[in-house]
Design an enzyme around this catalytic site. Structure first.
Site, PDB file in Angstrom:
ATOM      1  N   HIS A 194       0.837  -1.074  -0.005  1.00  0.00           N
ATOM      2  CA  HIS A 194      -0.077   0.105  -0.010  1.00  0.00           C
ATOM      3  C   HIS A 194       0.745   1.345  -0.028  1.00  0.00           C
ATOM      4  O   HIS A 194       0.547   2.395  -0.555  1.00  0.00           O
ATOM      5  CB  HIS A 194      -0.903   0.019   1.107  1.00  0.00           C
ATOM      6  N   ARG A 301     -10.619   4.074  -1.401  1.00  0.00           N
ATOM      7  CA  ARG A 301     -10.031   3.259  -0.528  1.00  0.00           C
ATOM      8  C   ARG A 301     -10.198   4.299   0.814  1.00  0.00           C
ATOM      9  O   ARG A 301      -9.410   4.915   1.051  1.00  0.00           O
ATOM     10  CB  ARG A 301      -8.364   3.076  -0.544  1.00  0.00           C
ATOM     11  N   GLU A 437     -10.722 -11.045  -4.111  1.00  0.00           N
ATOM     12  CA  GLU A 437      -9.199 -11.049  -3.797  1.00  0.00           C
ATOM     13  C   GLU A 437      -8.621 -12.143  -2.917  1.00  0.00           C
ATOM     14  O   GLU A 437      -7.609 -12.237  -2.635  1.00  0.00           O
ATOM     15  CB  GLU A 437      -9.109 -10.050  -2.859  1.00  0.00           C
ATOM     16  N   ASN A 460      -4.232  -7.304  -6.325  1.00  0.00           N
ATOM     17  CA  ASN A 460      -2.965  -7.107  -5.288  1.00  0.00           C
ATOM     18  C   ASN A 460      -2.969  -8.290  -4.466  1.00  0.00           C
ATOM     19  O   ASN A 460      -1.997  -9.040  -3.950  1.00  0.00           O
ATOM     20  CB  ASN A 460      -2.813  -5.933  -4.679  1.00  0.00           C
ATOM     21  N   ASP A 461      -4.161  -8.196  -4.003  1.00  0.00           N
ATOM     22  CA  ASP A 461      -4.398  -9.444  -2.692  1.00  0.00           C
ATOM     23  C   ASP A 461      -4.468 -10.833  -3.361  1.00  0.00           C
ATOM     24  O   ASP A 461      -4.225 -11.663  -2.667  1.00  0.00           O
ATOM     25  CB  ASP A 461      -5.628  -8.948  -1.936  1.00  0.00           C
ATOM     26  N   ARG A 471       2.564  -9.142   0.181  1.00  0.00           N
ATOM     27  CA  ARG A 471       2.875  -8.293  -0.761  1.00  0.00           C
ATOM     28  C   ARG A 471       3.827  -7.283  -0.331  1.00  0.00           C
ATOM     29  O   ARG A 471       4.204  -6.569  -0.950  1.00  0.00           O
ATOM     30  CB  ARG A 471       1.467  -7.674  -1.152  1.00  0.00           C
ATOM     31  N   CYS A 508      -9.718  -3.778 -10.213  1.00  0.00           N
ATOM     32  CA  CYS A 508      -9.240  -2.448  -9.606  1.00  0.00           C
ATOM     33  C   CYS A 508      -7.970  -2.641  -8.926  1.00  0.00           C
ATOM     34  O   CYS A 508      -7.115  -1.887  -8.211  1.00  0.00           O
ATOM     35  CB  CYS A 508     -10.050  -1.802  -8.529  1.00  0.00           C
TER      36      CYS A 508
HETATM   37  C1  PEP Z   1      -6.423  -5.232  -4.183  1.00  0.00           C
HETATM   38  O1  PEP Z   1      -6.048  -6.063  -3.337  1.00  0.00           O
HETATM   39  O2  PEP Z   1      -6.024  -5.508  -5.743  1.00  0.00           O
HETATM   40  C2  PEP Z   1      -6.956  -4.161  -3.999  1.00  0.00           C
HETATM   41  C3  PEP Z   1      -7.247  -3.143  -5.040  1.00  0.00           C
HETATM   42  O3  PEP Z   1      -7.034  -3.710  -2.760  1.00  0.00           O
HETATM   43  P1  PEP Z   1      -5.772  -3.059  -1.811  1.00  0.00           P
HETATM   44  O4  PEP Z   1      -4.766  -2.619  -2.740  1.00  0.00           O
HETATM   45  O5  PEP Z   1      -6.622  -1.644  -1.264  1.00  0.00           O
HETATM   46  O6  PEP Z   1      -5.628  -4.317  -0.652  1.00  0.00           O
HETATM   47 MG    MG Z   2      -6.804  -5.697  -1.496  1.00  0.00          MG
END
Ligand code: PEP
Ligand code: MG
Length: 576
Positions: A194, A301, A437, A460-461, A471, A508
């Site tokens: 993040h 977010r 996710e 991402n998750d 991550r 996203c």
């Molecule tokens: C993700 O996990 O891809 C996502 C968009 O949420 P975040 O990056 O805020 O965990």
């Molecule tokens: Mg996420």
């Protein structure tokens, strides 16, 4: 001049001076001093001791009168030690003899003193070594500018400053926005953490996971940061400066060129229309989404509103913030409910007390919200109340169990009934969506799709949980691979489940904003993307150069192969 390499974040180039943010307990930097700078280093040590004395005197003045006697006695003893000329004499000699920095010389002296105390066969005297350690730590803190944390700095523009830190939390990174620094470098961290995502959205080039940054870089070093290549040039020569200034100008003119696409349709060569949305984290970023002509906000977010503060934002504050964002946007805004936990701790708030052994697999996001309704309900009420100010969508992070949705719907009914009985206006038909996710949600996407109005894939998750790679841990970052067959298949399963249930599926995660994957995703049937606003026009350009009918057969082949050489070949054919 020498170069260092890490994981680059953001495409920009920054040129500026290093400023090391040191935290207590961190490794002490060790470096050599040029002979002509030895006197200056000795003076720096003396200044550090002076500052430590002043800081202690200030503390002494501030202690309450009650019970002050014992505290004063301890402080006086520490002040006496600090004022003893012997304290600076030995480290100064070490600086001169070995040509090393003040912190290392001081530490050598401290180690020697500690050994002497430990060798004394008297429990009272050997216990005094703790006082010496405290004095030394205090001086180290002054030398390393621990007090000069970002929060201690006035707000303003510091774009010639490059912050170097062991690690930065998302909360620290938000703090950086106030100071508009030029770039940052961290020893630790991965490119989809993040912290990195925030750097991208703030348009700050950054290098994360650059081990040894604290050791090899010094305050005041002139640095060139190349965010795209993940390279740092330390004390560059004139030729390098000229080259990188030119590159920086080129990047700026490329951004201006891209502006020509602002009003162009996001449509492929064969007429497939695509919805391009923005991810925002801070409320003011809505302006960037509007400026880039996004179709809407695909991911807001909200958790960043909870960071860097002593108390949680209440319903009223959240209502004001969400209303402000909705009023600024003529297009839909997808408000994601709180995703606190894992690497997003609030710092100083109550959630940070609940860190479990593996926070990423713990009570995070929707799990935390359903567990703590005093946290969740005010947010839901605020979102519904704000919905009168613009087209609102509500999105749940990290769903993994259908039960979570059932609980959510009960709660939403309750919130709506309460608001109605209290006379509030709201939109009762806000679309409710969920983020895919967790592999469990992707594999059973059809079951979730039956209950929801839309799905959004958080790669991402999804990549973190599917490939079992933290991550934020740069040591396993080499395994981060959006093209891993398991990831592509989970994405495909989710897109197909959305189609079958006749609900939109968006993406996203960071993968959606990377042009390298735009065609692969189009080929899999994705028609709704959400990304950092700075990536929107590049992705739009790629969409406009794509013929989906041509790439679909190659994308289907990609889904069937595990051989990374074949994957590479197919990707280059798809993207050519
Ligand atoms: C993700 O996990 O891809 C996502 C968009 O949420 P975040 O990056 O805020 O965990
Ligand atoms: Mg996420």
């Amino acid at each position: 001049m020498f170069t260092l390499h890490g994981n680059g974040v953001g495409a920009g180039i920054a040129i500026g001076r290093a400023r090391i943010i040191h935290r207590p307990g961190q490794e002490i930097p060790k470096y050599n001093i040029e002979p002509e700078q030895i006197d200056q280093e000795v003076t720096r040590l003396a200044d550090g001791i002076e500052s430590a004395i002043r800081a202690l005197q200030t503390i002494k003045q501030q202690i309450p009168a009650e019970g002050a006697e014992e505290v004063n006695a301890i402080l006086d003893a520490h002040l006496l030690m600090l004022q003893d000329p012997m304290l600076s004499q030995e480290p100064s000699s070490i600086i001169r003899a070995q040509g090393i920095n003040a912190e290392t010389a001081l530490q050598q002296h401290a180690d020697h003193l500690e050994k002497m105390f430990n060798d004394i066969d008297d429990p009272y005297l050997s216990s005094k070594s703790a006082d010496v350690a405290q004095i030394i730590n205090r001086i180290q803190g002054e030398l390393l500018d621990e007090q000069g944390s970002l929060t201690a700095q006035p707000e303003g523009k510091f774009d010639d400053q490059i912050i170097i830190a062991n690690d930065l939390t998302p909360a620290d990174t938000i703090e950086l926005t106030k100071h508009r620094i030029g770039a940052f470098i961290t020893n630790l961290g991965g490119p989809i953490s993040h912290t990195a995502i925030l750097a991208r959205s703030m348009k700050i080039p950054a290098i994360v996971g650059l081990h040894g940054a604290i050791r090899y870089l010094h305050n005041g070093d002139l640095l060139i940061i190349d965010g795209k290549r993940g390279v740092v040039l330390v004390n560059p020569d004139e030729a390098a400066l000229i080259t990188y200034r030119r590159r920086r100008e080129k990047i700026v003119s490329r951004i201006q060129e891209m502006d020509a696409l602002l009003n162009a349709a996001a449509e492929t060569l064969d007429g497939v229309s695509v919805s391009l949305n923005a991810n925002i984290g801070l409320p003011e970023e809505i302006l960037e989404s509007v400026a880039q002509n996004a179709a809407g906000v695909g991911l807001y977010r909200t958790e960043f509103l909870y960071m860097n503060r002593e108390t949680m934002p209440d319903e009223e504050e959240q209502y004001e913030v969400y209303s402000h964002v909705l009023k600024q946007s003529a297009t839909p805004v997808t408000i994601r409910t709180l995703d606190l936990g894992a690497d997003k701790q609030v710092d100083g708030g109550r959630v940070s007390d609940t860190i479990t052994t593996n926070p990423a697999l713990g009570r995070r996001a929707i799990r935390l919200c359903l567990h703590d309704l005093s946290l969740f309900k005010p947010q839901l009420r605020a979102v519904y109340r704000a919905s009168v100010h613009g087209e609102t969508r509500l999105m749940i992070p990290m769903m993994s169990n259908i039960d979570e949705l059932d609980q959510l719907f009960v709660l939403l009914d309750e919130v709506q009934q309460e608001l109605t009985s209290q006379g509030y206006d709201f939109d009762p038909d806000i679309p409710i969506g969920g983020m895919v996710e967790v592999p469990a949600a992707a594999i059973s996407a059809d079951l979730f799709a039956d209950k929801l109005d839309f799905l959004s894939i958080g790669t991402n998750d999804l990549i973190q949980y599917t490939l079992a790679i933290d991550r934020i841990d740069d040591e396993v970052n080499y395994l981060y691979n959006p093209l891993h067959p398991s990831i592509l298949r989970l994405i495909k399963i989710t897109i197909d489940a959305g189609k079958a249930a006749n609900i939109p599926v968006s993406m996203c995660g960071e993968m959606a904003g990377n042009v390298e994957y735009t065609r692969v995703l189009l080929g899999m049937g994705l028609r709704d993307f959400s990304m950092d606003p700075s990536a929107l026009l590049e992705v739009k350009r790629q969409i406009r150069l794509t013929d989906t009918a041509k790439i679909e057969p190659k994308v289907n082949m990609l889904l069937k192969t595990a051989d990374q050489k074949v994957v590479k070949q197919l990707i280059s054919e798809i993207n050519e």
